[in-house]
Design a protein around this motif. Structure first.
Motif, PDB file in Angstrom:
ATOM      1  N   ILE A  88       0.918  -1.081   0.003  1.00 28.20           N
ATOM      2  CA  ILE A  88       0.119   0.205  -0.090  1.00 28.20           C
ATOM      3  C   ILE A  88       0.889   1.375  -0.067  1.00 28.20           C
ATOM      4  O   ILE A  88       0.655   2.304  -0.908  1.00 28.20           O
ATOM      5  CB  ILE A  88      -1.122  -0.145   1.150  1.00 28.20           C
ATOM      6  CG1 ILE A  88      -2.089  -1.280   0.866  1.00 28.20           C
ATOM      7  CG2 ILE A  88      -1.738   1.323   1.542  1.00 28.20           C
ATOM      8  CD1 ILE A  88      -2.798  -1.305   2.199  1.00 28.20           C
ATOM      9  N   HIS A  89       1.962   1.045   0.615  1.00 26.88           N
ATOM     10  CA  HIS A  89       3.028   2.398   0.579  1.00 26.88           C
ATOM     11  C   HIS A  89       3.574   2.847  -0.670  1.00 26.88           C
ATOM     12  O   HIS A  89       3.446   3.672  -1.352  1.00 26.88           O
ATOM     13  CB  HIS A  89       4.253   1.994   1.535  1.00 26.88           C
ATOM     14  CG  HIS A  89       5.313   2.676   1.485  1.00 26.88           C
ATOM     15  ND1 HIS A  89       6.635   2.413   0.790  1.00 26.88           N
ATOM     16  CD2 HIS A  89       5.613   4.312   1.803  1.00 26.88           C
ATOM     17  CE1 HIS A  89       7.399   3.350   0.725  1.00 26.88           C
ATOM     18  NE2 HIS A  89       6.856   4.475   1.312  1.00 26.88           N
ATOM     19  N   GLU A  90       3.715   1.639  -1.525  1.00 29.15           N
ATOM     20  CA  GLU A  90       4.334   1.413  -3.038  1.00 29.15           C
ATOM     21  C   GLU A  90       3.012   2.264  -3.720  1.00 29.15           C
ATOM     22  O   GLU A  90       3.280   3.245  -4.457  1.00 29.15           O
ATOM     23  CB  GLU A  90       4.617   0.210  -3.426  1.00 29.15           C
ATOM     24  CG  GLU A  90       5.855  -0.295  -2.994  1.00 29.15           C
ATOM     25  CD  GLU A  90       6.989   0.231  -3.506  1.00 29.15           C
ATOM     26  OE1 GLU A  90       7.178   0.097  -4.896  1.00 29.15           O
ATOM     27  OE2 GLU A  90       7.714   1.189  -3.088  1.00 29.15           O
ATOM     28  N   ILE A  91       1.891   1.867  -3.532  1.00 28.93           N
ATOM     29  CA  ILE A  91       0.692   2.279  -4.311  1.00 28.93           C
ATOM     30  C   ILE A  91       0.214   3.710  -3.785  1.00 28.93           C
ATOM     31  O   ILE A  91      -0.136   4.235  -4.934  1.00 28.93           O
ATOM     32  CB  ILE A  91      -0.634   1.401  -3.990  1.00 28.93           C
ATOM     33  CG1 ILE A  91      -0.275  -0.022  -4.630  1.00 28.93           C
ATOM     34  CG2 ILE A  91      -1.807   1.807  -4.584  1.00 28.93           C
ATOM     35  CD1 ILE A  91      -1.454  -1.085  -3.826  1.00 28.93           C
ATOM     36  N   ILE A 110      -7.313   0.448  -2.178  1.00 24.64           N
ATOM     37  CA  ILE A 110      -8.693   0.140  -1.086  1.00 24.64           C
ATOM     38  C   ILE A 110      -8.736  -1.281  -1.235  1.00 24.64           C
ATOM     39  O   ILE A 110      -8.982  -2.187  -0.276  1.00 24.64           O
ATOM     40  CB  ILE A 110      -9.938   0.653  -1.685  1.00 24.64           C
ATOM     41  CG1 ILE A 110      -9.757   2.307  -1.337  1.00 24.64           C
ATOM     42  CG2 ILE A 110     -11.132   0.363  -1.100  1.00 24.64           C
ATOM     43  CD1 ILE A 110     -10.815   2.999  -1.846  1.00 24.64           C
ATOM     44  N   PHE A 111      -8.501  -2.074  -2.489  1.00 24.43           N
ATOM     45  CA  PHE A 111      -8.586  -3.321  -2.807  1.00 24.43           C
ATOM     46  C   PHE A 111      -7.471  -4.107  -2.000  1.00 24.43           C
ATOM     47  O   PHE A 111      -7.415  -5.167  -1.242  1.00 24.43           O
ATOM     48  CB  PHE A 111      -8.200  -3.819  -4.348  1.00 24.43           C
ATOM     49  CG  PHE A 111      -8.039  -5.294  -4.539  1.00 24.43           C
ATOM     50  CD1 PHE A 111      -9.162  -6.181  -4.517  1.00 24.43           C
ATOM     51  CD2 PHE A 111      -6.674  -5.619  -5.019  1.00 24.43           C
ATOM     52  CE1 PHE A 111      -8.851  -7.369  -4.790  1.00 24.43           C
ATOM     53  CE2 PHE A 111      -6.609  -6.832  -5.190  1.00 24.43           C
ATOM     54  CZ  PHE A 111      -7.597  -7.952  -5.226  1.00 24.43           C
ATOM     55  N   ALA A 112      -6.318  -3.749  -2.132  1.00 25.70           N
ATOM     56  CA  ALA A 112      -5.115  -4.188  -1.256  1.00 25.70           C
ATOM     57  C   ALA A 112      -5.230  -4.330   0.119  1.00 25.70           C
ATOM     58  O   ALA A 112      -4.698  -5.002   0.886  1.00 25.70           O
ATOM     59  CB  ALA A 112      -3.770  -3.449  -1.752  1.00 25.70           C
ATOM     60  N   ASN A 113      -5.938  -3.252   0.519  1.00 26.51           N
ATOM     61  CA  ASN A 113      -6.283  -2.894   2.101  1.00 26.51           C
ATOM     62  C   ASN A 113      -7.194  -3.960   2.779  1.00 26.51           C
ATOM     63  O   ASN A 113      -7.350  -4.548   3.834  1.00 26.51           O
ATOM     64  CB  ASN A 113      -7.088  -1.623   2.142  1.00 26.51           C
ATOM     65  CG  ASN A 113      -7.112  -1.302   3.694  1.00 26.51           C
ATOM     66  OD1 ASN A 113      -7.098   0.012   3.874  1.00 26.51           O
ATOM     67  ND2 ASN A 113      -7.007  -2.010   4.603  1.00 26.51           N
ATOM     68  N   ILE A 188     -15.342   5.818   1.642  1.00 22.49           N
ATOM     69  CA  ILE A 188     -15.407   4.608   0.580  1.00 22.49           C
ATOM     70  C   ILE A 188     -14.367   3.325   1.146  1.00 22.49           C
ATOM     71  O   ILE A 188     -14.940   2.106   1.241  1.00 22.49           O
ATOM     72  CB  ILE A 188     -15.269   4.842  -0.740  1.00 22.49           C
ATOM     73  CG1 ILE A 188     -16.209   5.753  -1.376  1.00 22.49           C
ATOM     74  CG2 ILE A 188     -15.040   3.699  -1.629  1.00 22.49           C
ATOM     75  CD1 ILE A 188     -15.886   6.355  -2.728  1.00 22.49           C
ATOM     76  N   ASN A 189     -13.256   3.851   1.309  1.00 23.19           N
ATOM     77  CA  ASN A 189     -12.509   2.714   2.171  1.00 23.19           C
ATOM     78  C   ASN A 189     -12.991   2.165   3.229  1.00 23.19           C
ATOM     79  O   ASN A 189     -12.937   0.829   3.479  1.00 23.19           O
ATOM     80  CB  ASN A 189     -11.078   3.657   2.538  1.00 23.19           C
ATOM     81  CG  ASN A 189      -9.986   2.718   2.532  1.00 23.19           C
ATOM     82  OD1 ASN A 189      -8.761   2.841   3.019  1.00 23.19           O
ATOM     83  ND2 ASN A 189     -10.027   1.461   2.914  1.00 23.19           N
ATOM     84  N   LEU A 190     -13.521   2.919   4.188  1.00 23.96           N
ATOM     85  CA  LEU A 190     -14.296   2.382   5.415  1.00 23.96           C
ATOM     86  C   LEU A 190     -15.126   1.299   5.218  1.00 23.96           C
ATOM     87  O   LEU A 190     -15.305   0.181   5.593  1.00 23.96           O
ATOM     88  CB  LEU A 190     -14.789   3.695   6.391  1.00 23.96           C
ATOM     89  CG  LEU A 190     -15.663   3.350   7.501  1.00 23.96           C
ATOM     90  CD1 LEU A 190     -14.704   2.190   8.549  1.00 23.96           C
ATOM     91  CD2 LEU A 190     -16.201   4.316   8.264  1.00 23.96           C
ATOM     92  N   LEU A 191     -16.244   1.697   4.153  1.00 23.45           N
ATOM     93  CA  LEU A 191     -17.461   0.898   3.983  1.00 23.45           C
ATOM     94  C   LEU A 191     -17.015  -0.325   3.006  1.00 23.45           C
ATOM     95  O   LEU A 191     -17.579  -1.214   3.555  1.00 23.45           O
ATOM     96  CB  LEU A 191     -18.329   1.873   2.907  1.00 23.45           C
ATOM     97  CG  LEU A 191     -19.118   2.959   3.809  1.00 23.45           C
ATOM     98  CD1 LEU A 191     -20.065   3.840   2.797  1.00 23.45           C
ATOM     99  CD2 LEU A 191     -20.015   2.482   4.834  1.00 23.45           C
ATOM    100  N   ALA A 192     -15.918  -0.062   2.151  1.00 23.74           N
ATOM    101  CA  ALA A 192     -15.476  -1.314   1.604  1.00 23.74           C
ATOM    102  C   ALA A 192     -15.060  -2.590   2.513  1.00 23.74           C
ATOM    103  O   ALA A 192     -15.257  -3.490   2.513  1.00 23.74           O
ATOM    104  CB  ALA A 192     -14.506  -0.923   0.609  1.00 23.74           C
TER     105      ALA A 192
END
Length: 323
Positions: A88-91, A110-113, A188-192
């Protein structure tokens, strides 16, 4: 318990961070480094495989005894989870799809998370850019511990506890130092993330959910890979605020150990940072460096002159632009 350390405040400096000037000097001498400033498309497939690996692990642990769930959460899940935070740091640096497709990188983050269990990617991006622009900036760079951390975690035992609680401090510190209004992408990150967590619980139960969350918390706390949190910027040598690590754990961390190189060239993916060091060896070979993150953790706890206060801090001047 150890003695109280001598340091009672941060190391205040009144010079600019060294990375911008060194970058200009290196590029003037080695312009071929510019060719490394391009996306690492292999990162996409590595992240997809890591997500699939964790999904497989979630399924495999669902019927294990609790002792084995905890064992695998620390031995395997923690490594994958910590490695994913560094993906995620790279992204966050747009290394997956390039700067021209910034939003693709945000959605991919968000997917990687997802297998981490806790929403992280979008907020990390916002604060991490400040860390690069304003390294050590008072009230801006949330990688700098709070005054409470420096004051309280001042004995060997307390420093050990501080390392164990690293995930907590990294989560709460932005709210104390530099709170920002929440954004649409963060929602969105939270809801996903909540939807994913509920799905894992519904499909495979509490053990899989525990494995997911425990792996993330354990992997960011007392864990060999977590040595990078301290190795990167804690001042073991006076006058040096960024340190590189060239040991084998770089294979699991997208070369985040090449930290001087990363701060000099944040738009070069981790995959290419060893080549930066090779090309500009005269700039990096003589800088302070580590070969063991485990030793960094040990030295941090046992050295009574080192504490969370062992950071360079700057009073920023002029206009400050934040994400």
């Amino acid at each position: 318990m150890g003695n109280t350390v001598a340091r009672e405040d941060f190391e205040w400096v009144y010079t600019d961070q060294p990375h911008a000037d060194r970058r200009k000097e290196i590029l003037a001498k080695h312009p071929e480094i510019k060719a490394l400033m391009k996306p690492d498309y292999n990162l996409i497939w590595v992240v997809v495989l890591m997500v699939l690996a964790q999904l497989t692990a979630f399924y495999l642990v669902k019927d294990l005894d609790w002792k084995w769930v905890i064992f695998w959460a620390y031995v395997f899940g923690s490594c994958i989870s910590h490695s994913m935070t560094l993906a995620i740091h790279e992204i966050s640096h747009n290394s997956a799809f390039g700067n021209s497709k910034a939003m693709w990188n945000r959605w991919f983050g968000i997917f990687a998370n997802l297998p981490l269990g806790l929403p992280y990617s979008i907020s990390f991006k916002r604060y991490h850019m400040d860390h690069h622009r304003y390294l050590g900036g008072d009230g801006i760079d949330v990688d700098i511990p709070t005054n409470f951390e420096g004051w309280f975690f001042c004995t060997r035992f307390r420093k050990f506890i501080w390392i164990v609680l690293q995930p907590f401090f990294y989560a709460i510190r932005p709210l104390c130092i530099n709170p920002k209004p929440i954004t649409r992408l963060e929602i969105i990150n939270l809801l996903a993330q909540l939807s994913f967590d509920i799905m894992i619980y519904y499909l495979w139960g509490v053990k899989s959910t525990f494995y997911m969350l425990a792996g993330s918390i354990l992997g960011l706390g007392l864990h060999p890979i977590s040595g990078h949190f301290i190795a990167e910027h804690y001042m073991f040598l006076k006058g040096h605020e960024t340190y590189s690590y060239y040991g084998p754990l770089n294979l699991l961390t997208f070369n985040v150990g090449y930290h001087n190189e990363h701060h000099d060239f944040p738009n070069i993916p981790g995959k290419s940072l060893p080549l930066v060091k090779k090309i500009a060896a005269e700039y990096y070979d003589n800088l302070p460096q580590y070969n063991s993150w485990v030793k960094v953790l040990y030295d941090f706890v046992m050295d009574d002159t080192i504490s969370p206060y062992s950071r360079m801090k700057r009073q920023l001047k002029g206009e400050v632009k934040q994400d």
